[in-house]
Design a protein around this motif. Structure first.
Motif, PDB file in Angstrom:
ATOM      1  N   ASP A 163      42.352  40.467  41.879  1.00  0.00           N
ATOM      2  CA  ASP A 163      41.589  41.143  41.027  1.00  0.00           C
ATOM      3  C   ASP A 163      42.313  42.398  40.941  1.00  0.00           C
ATOM      4  OD1 ASP A 163      39.715  42.097  39.763  1.00  0.00           O
ATOM      5  OD2 ASP A 163      38.277  42.560  41.292  1.00  0.00           O
ATOM      6  N   PRO A 164      43.161  42.664  40.059  1.00  0.00           N
ATOM      7  CA  PRO A 164      44.093  44.022  39.909  1.00  0.00           C
ATOM      8  C   PRO A 164      43.029  45.095  39.378  1.00  0.00           C
ATOM      9  CG  PRO A 164      45.346  42.263  38.781  1.00  0.00           C
ATOM     10  CD  PRO A 164      43.827  41.780  39.041  1.00  0.00           C
ATOM     11  N   ALA A 165      42.005  44.663  38.746  1.00  0.00           N
ATOM     12  CA  ALA A 165      41.063  46.073  38.359  1.00  0.00           C
ATOM     13  C   ALA A 165      40.376  46.400  39.538  1.00  0.00           C
ATOM     14  CB  ALA A 165      40.342  45.614  37.290  1.00  0.00           C
ATOM     15  N   GLY A 166      39.815  45.253  40.252  1.00  0.00           N
ATOM     16  CA  GLY A 166      39.047  45.849  41.528  1.00  0.00           C
ATOM     17  C   GLY A 166      40.025  46.658  42.562  1.00  0.00           C
ATOM     18  N   ALA A 167      41.457  46.019  42.605  1.00  0.00           N
ATOM     19  CA  ALA A 167      42.208  46.694  43.596  1.00  0.00           C
ATOM     20  C   ALA A 167      42.521  48.122  43.323  1.00  0.00           C
ATOM     21  CB  ALA A 167      43.467  45.775  43.668  1.00  0.00           C
ATOM     22  N   ALA A 168      42.651  48.504  41.902  1.00  0.00           N
ATOM     23  CA  ALA A 168      42.694  49.816  41.366  1.00  0.00           C
ATOM     24  C   ALA A 168      41.541  50.522  41.748  1.00  0.00           C
ATOM     25  CB  ALA A 168      43.206  49.653  39.922  1.00  0.00           C
TER      26      ALA A 168
END
Length: 304
Positions: free
Chosen positions: A181-186
């Motif tokens: 989940d790139p958005a959550g990781a960001a």
């Protein structure tokens, strides 16, 4: 077919950390009690953990999840290499379980300071072994990561195309593309990094710095904050001088005397709690993605 190139084995260690997507300073799961007995060198001390107890730590992978994901990556890599007729067994992890003290807020271990100054704990600096493969087989393992820069040619091995990122990179991507989940990781990264920076402006932390600095002056060292000696170029060479050890020991002693580490930890924890409340939905989604990825990895490992 262009000739396959040798690979820097150090890349193996870097790639092995691909699964979690968060730095060690952002921590894993809460480690339980604040003070954990540990042995460093010839003395025993109680090392205080901070990174693993910060509120954001629960949004990182657990040690067990990371282990499952890395194991799955190696299972998938072995399957891929087998299609090229290459036998592969994952490298053994270091047997030494020595863990360095938490350095999110600079030095925190008196024994490490006395032995290593501001240098890393060399007893805990072992890296995983690289894959034991021939030069050509390594390039199938790594793909273009091990190829000469700028060649731009398609890799082949015995007439068969090789994935651009090699079998290992392809295996990492297989799990990442479906579950990450790139958005959550960001969001998580922004909170974890931003909270540290914001903590430097917290009134209690600034007052702690002032008291720490006064304590250091009483020992003959002039530094305005604990970050300054960390960035002292005289303490960044290959050798560890007695002056560095003396400075580092005074650093930890003054942190203990002024209770700076706990003050700093409490201030950053409150900052993170506020940011977490503002990003609850994104972080819950990230945590769900972590669980699903770890479960998928466990199934892959079970199938072998």
């Amino acid at each position: 077919m262009r000739r396959l190139a040798p690979v820097c084995l150090a890349l193996a260690a870097a790639l092995l950390g691909c699964s979690s997507g968060s730095g060690s300073d952002e921590g894993g799961r809460p480690a339980g009690a604040a003070k954990t007995p540990t042995t460093s060198g010839s003395s025993t001390e109680r090392l205080v953990t901070y990174s693993n107890r910060l509120p954001m730590a629960r949004y990182s992978y657990t040690v067990a999840e990371n282990t499952a994901i890395e194991s799955a990556q190696h299972v998938l890599t072995r399957r891929c290499l087998k299609t090229y007729g290459i036998a592969y067994e994952p490298p053994k992890q270091p047997s030494d379980t020595t863990r360095p003290a938490d350095r999110r807020y600079g030095l925190s271990s008196a024994s490490e300071a006395a032995r290593f100054g501001y240098h890393p704990n060399r007893d805990a600096a072992q890296l995983p072994e690289g894959p034991r493969l021939s030069k050509d087989d390594l390039t199938v393992f790594y793909g273009n990561r091990g190829a000469p820069q700028g060649s731009g040619e398609k890799l082949t091995y015995k007439g068969k195309d090789v994935p651009d990122d090699g079998c290992f990179g392809q295996s990492v991507s297989k799990l990442s593309e479906e579950y990450d989940d790139p958005a959550g990781a960001a969001v998580a990264s922004r909170i974890a990094n931003g909270s540290y920076q914001d903590s430097l402006s917290d009134p209690a932390v600034k007052e702690g710095f002032r008291k720490w600095s006064a304590c250091m002056r009483s020992s003959g060292f002039r530094y305005a904050s604990p970050m300054e000696p960390l960035n002292n170029s005289a303490f960044q060479g290959d050798t560890i001088s007695e002056k560095e050890k003396e400075t580092a020991s005074a650093d930890v002693r003054c942190k203990e005397k002024t209770d700076l580490l706990d003050i700093w930890f409490k201030a950053e924890s409150e900052i993170q709690k506020t940011d977490i409340e503002k990003n609850t939905a994104a972080l819950r989604k990230l945590l769900t993605a972590h669980h699903k990825k770890a479960q998928a990895a466990s199934r892959i490992v079970a199938k072998g």
